[in-house]
Design a protein around this motif. Sequence first.
Motif, PDB file in Angstrom:
ATOM      1  N   ALA A 105       4.580 -21.306   6.757  1.00 62.85           N
ATOM      2  CA  ALA A 105       5.417 -21.922   7.797  1.00 62.85           C
ATOM      3  C   ALA A 105       6.769 -22.383   7.266  1.00 62.85           C
ATOM      4  O   ALA A 105       7.794 -22.180   7.914  1.00 62.85           O
ATOM      5  N   ILE A 106       6.796 -22.988   6.088  1.00 63.62           N
ATOM      6  CA  ILE A 106       8.064 -23.528   5.590  1.00 63.62           C
ATOM      7  C   ILE A 106       9.060 -22.401   5.309  1.00 63.62           C
ATOM      8  O   ILE A 106      10.236 -22.503   5.657  1.00 63.62           O
ATOM      9  N   SER A 107       8.586 -21.316   4.711  1.00 61.73           N
ATOM     10  CA  SER A 107       9.512 -20.210   4.445  1.00 61.73           C
ATOM     11  C   SER A 107       9.904 -19.501   5.738  1.00 61.73           C
ATOM     12  O   SER A 107      11.049 -19.080   5.887  1.00 61.73           O
ATOM     13  N   ALA A 108       8.975 -19.398   6.692  1.00 59.07           N
ATOM     14  CA  ALA A 108       9.300 -18.764   7.976  1.00 59.07           C
ATOM     15  C   ALA A 108      10.336 -19.590   8.734  1.00 59.07           C
ATOM     16  O   ALA A 108      11.298 -19.045   9.283  1.00 59.07           O
TER      17      ALA A 108
ATOM     18  N   SER B  21      15.765 -20.173  10.597  1.00 62.30           N
ATOM     19  CA  SER B  21      16.844 -21.131  10.856  1.00 62.30           C
ATOM     20  C   SER B  21      18.104 -20.817  10.073  1.00 62.30           C
ATOM     21  O   SER B  21      19.211 -20.884  10.606  1.00 62.30           O
ATOM     22  N   VAL B  22      17.942 -20.465   8.805  1.00 65.02           N
ATOM     23  CA  VAL B  22      19.117 -20.218   7.977  1.00 65.02           C
ATOM     24  C   VAL B  22      19.852 -18.967   8.443  1.00 65.02           C
ATOM     25  O   VAL B  22      21.080 -18.901   8.339  1.00 65.02           O
ATOM     26  N   SER B  23      19.134 -18.006   8.982  1.00 63.14           N
ATOM     27  CA  SER B  23      19.800 -16.806   9.508  1.00 63.14           C
ATOM     28  C   SER B  23      20.719 -17.163  10.666  1.00 63.14           C
ATOM     29  O   SER B  23      21.857 -16.692  10.736  1.00 63.14           O
ATOM     30  N   LEU B  24      20.241 -18.016  11.557  1.00 67.77           N
ATOM     31  CA  LEU B  24      21.062 -18.445  12.690  1.00 67.77           C
ATOM     32  C   LEU B  24      22.243 -19.295  12.224  1.00 67.77           C
ATOM     33  O   LEU B  24      23.382 -19.073  12.641  1.00 67.77           O
ATOM     34  N   VAL B  25      21.979 -20.246  11.342  1.00 71.53           N
ATOM     35  CA  VAL B  25      23.051 -21.115  10.843  1.00 71.53           C
ATOM     36  C   VAL B  25      24.086 -20.298  10.078  1.00 71.53           C
ATOM     37  O   VAL B  25      25.288 -20.522  10.218  1.00 71.53           O
ATOM     38  N   HIS B  26      23.625 -19.342   9.297  1.00 70.96           N
ATOM     39  CA  HIS B  26      24.539 -18.490   8.533  1.00 70.96           C
ATOM     40  C   HIS B  26      25.467 -17.722   9.482  1.00 70.96           C
ATOM     41  O   HIS B  26      26.685 -17.682   9.278  1.00 70.96           O
ATOM     42  N   TRP B  27      24.885 -17.131  10.499  1.00 78.18           N
ATOM     43  CA  TRP B  27      25.691 -16.370  11.457  1.00 78.18           C
ATOM     44  C   TRP B  27      26.665 -17.278  12.198  1.00 78.18           C
ATOM     45  O   TRP B  27      27.845 -16.988  12.302  1.00 78.18           O
ATOM     46  N   LEU B  28      26.170 -18.413  12.684  1.00 78.36           N
ATOM     47  CA  LEU B  28      27.040 -19.332  13.413  1.00 78.36           C
ATOM     48  C   LEU B  28      28.085 -19.967  12.494  1.00 78.36           C
ATOM     49  O   LEU B  28      29.194 -20.285  12.922  1.00 78.36           O
ATOM     50  N   GLY B  29      27.728 -20.156  11.218  1.00 80.03           N
ATOM     51  CA  GLY B  29      28.658 -20.751  10.267  1.00 80.03           C
ATOM     52  C   GLY B  29      29.869 -19.891   9.995  1.00 80.03           C
ATOM     53  O   GLY B  29      30.920 -20.384   9.575  1.00 80.03           O
ATOM     54  N   PHE B  30      29.758 -18.593  10.215  1.00 78.11           N
ATOM     55  CA  PHE B  30      30.905 -17.703  10.056  1.00 78.11           C
ATOM     56  C   PHE B  30      31.929 -17.890  11.160  1.00 78.11           C
ATOM     57  O   PHE B  30      33.083 -17.519  11.021  1.00 78.11           O
ATOM     58  N   CYS B  31      31.476 -18.440  12.260  1.00 76.67           N
ATOM     59  CA  CYS B  31      32.397 -18.695  13.374  1.00 76.67           C
ATOM     60  C   CYS B  31      33.223 -19.929  13.044  1.00 76.67           C
ATOM     61  O   CYS B  31      32.744 -20.857  12.395  1.00 76.67           O
TER      62      CYS B  31
ATOM     63  N   GLN C 246      15.937 -30.039   4.120  1.00 74.11           N
ATOM     64  CA  GLN C 246      14.713 -30.468   3.434  1.00 74.11           C
ATOM     65  C   GLN C 246      13.855 -29.265   3.039  1.00 74.11           C
ATOM     66  O   GLN C 246      13.311 -29.219   1.930  1.00 74.11           O
ATOM     67  N   ALA C 247      13.741 -28.296   3.948  1.00 73.31           N
ATOM     68  CA  ALA C 247      12.976 -27.079   3.638  1.00 73.31           C
ATOM     69  C   ALA C 247      13.607 -26.348   2.458  1.00 73.31           C
ATOM     70  O   ALA C 247      12.907 -25.868   1.563  1.00 73.31           O
ATOM     71  N   HIS C 248      14.925 -26.285   2.434  1.00 74.11           N
ATOM     72  CA  HIS C 248      15.645 -25.648   1.327  1.00 74.11           C
ATOM     73  C   HIS C 248      15.301 -26.349   0.012  1.00 74.11           C
ATOM     74  O   HIS C 248      14.988 -25.696  -0.995  1.00 74.11           O
ATOM     75  N   HIS C 249      15.336 -27.669   0.020  1.00 75.77           N
ATOM     76  CA  HIS C 249      15.036 -28.447  -1.183  1.00 75.77           C
ATOM     77  C   HIS C 249      13.593 -28.205  -1.651  1.00 75.77           C
ATOM     78  O   HIS C 249      13.343 -27.996  -2.841  1.00 75.77           O
ATOM     79  N   VAL C 250      12.652 -28.226  -0.724  1.00 74.86           N
ATOM     80  CA  VAL C 250      11.237 -28.018  -1.074  1.00 74.86           C
ATOM     81  C   VAL C 250      11.028 -26.619  -1.643  1.00 74.86           C
ATOM     82  O   VAL C 250      10.308 -26.442  -2.631  1.00 74.86           O
TER      83      VAL C 250
ATOM     84  N   THR D  89      12.504 -26.706  -5.233  1.00 68.57           N
ATOM     85  CA  THR D  89      11.846 -27.561  -6.221  1.00 68.57           C
ATOM     86  C   THR D  89      10.347 -27.322  -6.328  1.00 68.57           C
ATOM     87  O   THR D  89       9.822 -27.147  -7.427  1.00 68.57           O
ATOM     88  N   ASP D  90       9.637 -27.295  -5.217  1.00 72.52           N
ATOM     89  CA  ASP D  90       8.180 -27.180  -5.247  1.00 72.52           C
ATOM     90  C   ASP D  90       7.716 -25.744  -5.476  1.00 72.52           C
ATOM     91  O   ASP D  90       6.710 -25.510  -6.144  1.00 72.52           O
ATOM     92  N   PHE D  91       8.414 -24.784  -4.896  1.00 69.14           N
ATOM     93  CA  PHE D  91       7.972 -23.386  -4.978  1.00 69.14           C
ATOM     94  C   PHE D  91       8.839 -22.549  -5.918  1.00 69.14           C
ATOM     95  O   PHE D  91       8.567 -21.362  -6.107  1.00 69.14           O
ATOM     96  N   GLU D  92       9.882 -23.154  -6.479  1.00 67.84           N
ATOM     97  CA  GLU D  92      10.787 -22.488  -7.423  1.00 67.84           C
ATOM     98  C   GLU D  92      11.345 -21.164  -6.871  1.00 67.84           C
ATOM     99  O   GLU D  92      11.402 -20.150  -7.561  1.00 67.84           O
TER     100      GLU D  92
END
Length: 157
Positions: A90-93, A98-108, A144-148, A151-154
Motif C-alpha cells: 500500500a505505501i509504495s502504491a 500520488s507522486v506521478s500526479l504531483v510530478h505532472w502538476l508540478g511541471f505546470c 511521509q511515505a517518501h521518508h518511510v 529510511t525503512d525500506f531503503e
Amino acid sequence: DIICDGLIHYKMLRFCQNTRLAFFGRNTPTPLILDILGQVDATILEVLCRKGTTNTHGEWTAIFRCFAEMKLQQPHFRGGFGVISNAGCAISAFYVASVSLVHWLGFCSYPEQNFIDLVSTWAPGQDLANPDQWSSPILIALKQAHHVLLTDFECHV
C-alpha cells in the motif's frame, strides 16, 4: 461458503476483493488504512486456506501456516498464487500514484496549477513544485511515505 468451485472462489477473491482493496490502498494515505488492509489480507488468506484444505488447515503448525501464506502471496513467476498483500504494498502504491500526479502538476506553472481544477480540490493553495512549503494533508502524507520508503525500506533511485 456459497461458491462451491474452488477455482472460481480463488479467482473471485484474487481478482475482485483483493483488487478493490489495492485501488483503495493506492489512493488513500497508508497510515489511515494499514490496519484495515492487514485485517482483510488475513481474512483473504484464511478463506483461501479454509476452502483449499476443506477446513483442515486449523491443524497446521504455525511454521507451516506461514509457509502456506507466503506461497499464496508470492507472484506466479516465483511459484506462488499471486494474492498480493495489500498491506505490504500500500505505501509504495500510494506513493507511486500520488507522486506521478504531483510530478505532472508540478511541471505546470503556479497559475496553470490553479487553472487545473484538480489542484484546487486535491491540494488547495499549494505550489506542487515546492515541497518545502506543502501543508495539505495529502501532500504531507506523500512526504511521509517518501521518508518511510527511503529510511525503512531503503528504496533509493
